[in-house]
Write a protein that holds these residues in place. Structure first.
Motif, short mmCIF file in Angstrom:
data_model
loop_
_atom_site.label_atom_id
_atom_site.label_comp_id
_atom_site.label_asym_id
_atom_site.label_seq_id
_atom_site.Cartn_x
_atom_site.Cartn_y
_atom_site.Cartn_z
N MET A 214 0.82 -1.21 0.00
CA MET A 214 0.00 0.00 0.00
C MET A 214 0.86 1.27 0.00
SD MET A 214 -2.86 -1.44 2.69
CE MET A 214 -3.77 0.10 2.83
N ILE A 215 1.96 1.24 0.76
CA ILE A 215 2.85 2.41 0.79
C ILE A 215 3.48 2.66 -0.57
CG2 ILE A 215 5.02 3.28 1.76
CD1 ILE A 215 4.22 1.90 4.40
N VAL A 216 3.97 1.56 -1.19
CA VAL A 216 4.59 1.72 -2.52
C VAL A 216 3.57 2.24 -3.52
CG1 VAL A 216 5.62 0.46 -4.44
CG2 VAL A 216 6.36 0.00 -2.09
N GLN A 217 2.36 1.69 -3.49
CA GLN A 217 1.31 2.14 -4.42
C GLN A 217 0.91 3.59 -4.15
OE1 GLN A 217 0.11 0.79 -7.05
NE2 GLN A 217 0.94 -1.29 -6.91
N ALA A 218 0.82 3.95 -2.87
CA ALA A 218 0.46 5.33 -2.53
C ALA A 218 1.51 6.31 -3.03
CB ALA A 218 0.27 5.46 -1.02
N ASP A 219 2.79 5.95 -2.83
CA ASP A 219 3.86 6.84 -3.31
C ASP A 219 3.81 6.95 -4.85
OD1 ASP A 219 4.69 7.28 -0.75
OD2 ASP A 219 6.31 5.79 -0.81
N GLY A 220 3.63 5.78 -5.51
CA GLY A 220 3.57 5.81 -6.97
C GLY A 220 2.36 6.59 -7.48
N GLY A 221 1.22 6.41 -6.82
CA GLY A 221 0.02 7.15 -7.22
C GLY A 221 0.17 8.63 -7.01
N LEU A 222 0.88 9.03 -5.94
CA LEU A 222 1.10 10.44 -5.67
C LEU A 222 1.91 11.08 -6.79
CD1 LEU A 222 0.80 12.84 -3.71
CD2 LEU A 222 2.92 12.07 -2.60
N TYR A 223 2.98 10.39 -7.23
CA TYR A 223 3.82 10.96 -8.30
C TYR A 223 3.09 10.93 -9.65
CZ TYR A 223 7.76 10.96 -5.09
OH TYR A 223 8.60 11.21 -4.03
N ALA A 224 2.22 9.95 -9.85
CA ALA A 224 1.56 9.79 -11.15
C ALA A 224 0.25 10.56 -11.24
CB ALA A 224 1.31 8.31 -11.44
N ALA A 225 -0.18 11.21 -10.18
CA ALA A 225 -1.50 11.84 -10.15
C ALA A 225 -1.65 12.91 -11.23
CB ALA A 225 -1.76 12.44 -8.76
N ASP A 226 -0.59 13.70 -11.45
CA ASP A 226 -0.68 14.80 -12.42
C ASP A 226 -0.41 14.32 -13.84
OD1 ASP A 226 -1.27 16.55 -10.35
OD2 ASP A 226 0.86 17.00 -9.99
N GLN A 227 0.64 13.52 -14.03
CA GLN A 227 1.04 13.12 -15.37
C GLN A 227 0.19 11.97 -15.91
OE1 GLN A 227 3.19 13.46 -12.90
NE2 GLN A 227 4.36 15.31 -13.47
N SER A 228 -0.20 11.03 -15.05
CA SER A 228 -0.91 9.84 -15.54
C SER A 228 -2.05 9.50 -14.58
CB SER A 228 0.06 8.65 -15.66
OG SER A 228 -0.63 7.51 -16.10
N PRO A 229 -3.20 10.15 -14.75
CA PRO A 229 -4.34 9.87 -13.85
C PRO A 229 -4.75 8.41 -13.86
CG PRO A 229 -4.72 11.88 -15.14
CD PRO A 229 -3.51 11.22 -15.72
N GLU A 230 -4.62 7.72 -15.01
CA GLU A 230 -5.02 6.32 -15.06
C GLU A 230 -4.14 5.46 -14.15
OE1 GLU A 230 -7.61 4.98 -16.45
OE2 GLU A 230 -8.27 6.97 -17.07
N GLN A 231 -2.82 5.74 -14.17
CA GLN A 231 -1.92 5.00 -13.27
C GLN A 231 -2.24 5.29 -11.81
OE1 GLN A 231 0.42 2.74 -13.82
NE2 GLN A 231 0.01 2.72 -16.03
N ALA A 232 -2.61 6.54 -11.52
CA ALA A 232 -2.97 6.88 -10.14
C ALA A 232 -4.22 6.13 -9.70
CB ALA A 232 -3.19 8.39 -10.02
N LYS A 233 -5.22 6.02 -10.63
CA LYS A 233 -6.43 5.26 -10.28
C LYS A 233 -6.11 3.79 -10.05
CE LYS A 233 -9.70 8.24 -12.79
NZ LYS A 233 -10.69 8.28 -13.90
N LYS A 234 -5.23 3.27 -10.92
CA LYS A 234 -4.85 1.87 -10.75
C LYS A 234 -4.16 1.64 -9.42
CE LYS A 234 -2.32 -1.86 -13.02
NZ LYS A 234 -1.45 -2.25 -14.17
N ALA A 235 -3.30 2.59 -9.02
CA ALA A 235 -2.62 2.47 -7.72
C ALA A 235 -3.61 2.51 -6.57
CB ALA A 235 -1.58 3.57 -7.58
N LEU A 236 -4.59 3.43 -6.68
CA LEU A 236 -5.60 3.52 -5.63
C LEU A 236 -6.44 2.24 -5.55
CD1 LEU A 236 -6.83 7.22 -6.09
CD2 LEU A 236 -5.41 6.29 -4.25
N ALA A 237 -6.77 1.68 -6.71
CA ALA A 237 -7.53 0.42 -6.71
C ALA A 237 -6.73 -0.71 -6.05
CB ALA A 237 -7.92 0.05 -8.15
N THR A 238 -5.42 -0.75 -6.37
CA THR A 238 -4.56 -1.78 -5.76
C THR A 238 -4.50 -1.59 -4.25
OG1 THR A 238 -3.24 -1.91 -7.77
CG2 THR A 238 -2.27 -2.79 -5.76
N ILE A 239 -4.40 -0.32 -3.83
CA ILE A 239 -4.37 -0.04 -2.38
C ILE A 239 -5.65 -0.55 -1.72
CG2 ILE A 239 -4.45 1.80 -0.67
CD1 ILE A 239 -2.58 3.40 -2.47
N GLY A 240 -6.79 -0.26 -2.34
CA GLY A 240 -8.05 -0.71 -1.77
C GLY A 240 -8.15 -2.22 -1.71
N ASP A 241 -7.79 -2.89 -2.82
CA ASP A 241 -7.87 -4.36 -2.85
C ASP A 241 -6.92 -4.99 -1.82
OD1 ASP A 241 -9.71 -4.15 -4.86
OD2 ASP A 241 -8.25 -4.49 -6.50
#
Length: 407
Positions: A214-241
């Protein structure tokens, strides 16, 4: 060689245990009826036979009421009355049977040394009775009466000793059964404690692995939030699962912890625990975090015992968790399972910067838990930096415990 049953120290100890036991009310009532009945019959016959001297007969019968609670005092008291009877010249009376009852009682319930003394007193009584009551008889008759009385006294004493031995044997069996029951309860409590420790270790593995992902995904989603919203959503989904899966598994573990008296300690009882077959799913989840994981299986796969499969799974899980924590970005990880002839070798290696981190710098219990798991299965775990950089964890898990090994 002295056996345990005839060891004087053990005999004295067991006799003390028997003596310390309270006398049942039923036995006290029996002794009261016995003494009362003998007084009514034998005591009155003595008075009819000897007149006033017959009163001594009651002195040999009344004390029998306390024969179980005070066997030594009763015997020597009755013997003193019988000696007084001999001194005053009174003839043998039916009440003299009380002497035999007292002798039997002390040989069954009295201390061993007093029982031996009582036998000597009985032998002396035989000599005194023969010298007084058959003094005018032919020597053959004297010898006959001495042998007959001696055999009667010794027979009563020996019968009492046999009863004592039987009671001691039963007492030893009861003591052994009680000790076995105590040992069984102690082992059950130890098994419960070990089970709770195992569950706590399971919770550690589940929570540590889930949080790392979850920490790795959260960090990755934070960096990808602006440049790649789809990657950020995928990271958030992984965190939830991951969070939901970890929470579900942790609740199962906590549910077992709450069942203090209902823990299933049967090792043959199947448990819904992951094994080697669950490793591809675990590795796919880790790959979703962006970590490159190479998974290889060599040798001929075989069915593993549940405990061994769970141990291999948790070691891989802990190794990947440590990689996520310490290897750094861009690290590559390799998970290898080698099914050898005698044992399964599990290796988790990476080429990241974790090799420079001293194992003792982590206050967690991951490496300790891995070694404990492996030791339960009769295996070993080695962990440390690799030559040339990176870190490796290697576990060797035998398929079967060695003869005489830890169960």
């Amino acid at each position: 060689m002295t056996s345990r049953a005839t060891d004087p120290r053990n005999l004295a100890r067991m006799t003390g245990i028997l003596t310390a036991r309270p006398v049942p009310a039923r036995s006290k009532a029996f002794d009261l009826l016995l003494a009362g009945g003998m007084c009514m019959v034998l005591g009155l016959l003595g008075i009819a036979q000897e007149g006033f001297a017959g009163v001594l007969g009651f002195g040999m019968l009344v004390p029998l009421v306390w024969r179980r609670t005070h066997p030594e005092l009763v015997f020597f008291g009755v013997s003193a009355v019988a000696t007084l009877q001999w001194l005053v010249g009174a003839r043998l009376m039916p009440a003299n049977v009380g002497l035999l009852v007292a002798l039997y009682t002390i040989s069954v319930y009295g201390a061993v040394r007093y029982s031996r003394i009582a036998l000597g007193v009985g032998g002396l009584g035989v000599l005194m009775a023969t010298s007084r009551y058959w003094s005018n008889s032919d020597w053959r008759q004297q010898v006959t009466m001495m042998v007959a009385l001696g055999a009667l006294v010794f027979g009563v004493w020996a019968f009492g000793e046999r009863r004592r031995t039987s009671r001691l044997y039963v007492a030893q069996l009861e003591e052994r059964a009680a000790q076995l029951e105590r040992d069984r309860d102690r082992e059950a409590k130890l098994a419960v404690s070990n089970e709770r420790t195992r569950i706590a270790r399971e919770i550690h593995d589940v929570v540590a692995h889930g949080l790392s992902i979850m920490i790795v995904q959260a960090d990755g989603g934070l960096y990808a939030a602006d440049q790649s919203p789809e990657q950020a959503k995928k990271a958030l989904a992984t965190i939830g699962d991951t969070g939901r899966a970890s929470l579900t598994e942790m609740r199962k573990m906590l549910g077992l912890l709450k069942q203090d008296e209902q823990l299933d300690l049967d090792p043959n009882q199947p448990r819904p625990q992951p094994g080697v077959s669950s490793l591809p799913e675990l590795i796919d989840n880790v790959r979703d975090t962006g970590l490159t994981v190479d998974y290889q299986v060599t040798g001929e796969p075989r069915d593993l015992p549940a405990l061994l499969g769970l141990t291999a799974y948790r070691i891989v899980q802990e190794g990947l968790t440590n990689t996520l924590k310490h290897a750094g970005p861009g690290a590559r990880t390799s998970v290898r399972l080698d099914f050898g002839r005698e044992m399964l070798t599990v290796a988790v290696t990476d080429d990241g910067r974790g090799g420079g981190v001293a194992p003792t710098s982590d206050p967690g219990h991951g490496l300790v838990g891995m070694r404990q798991r492996a030791s339960i299965s009769g295996g070993t775990v080695s962990a440390g930096p690799k030559a040339g950089g990176g870190y490796e964890v290697i576990a060797k898990l035998p398929y079967h415990l060695p003869t005489g090994g830890q169960q």
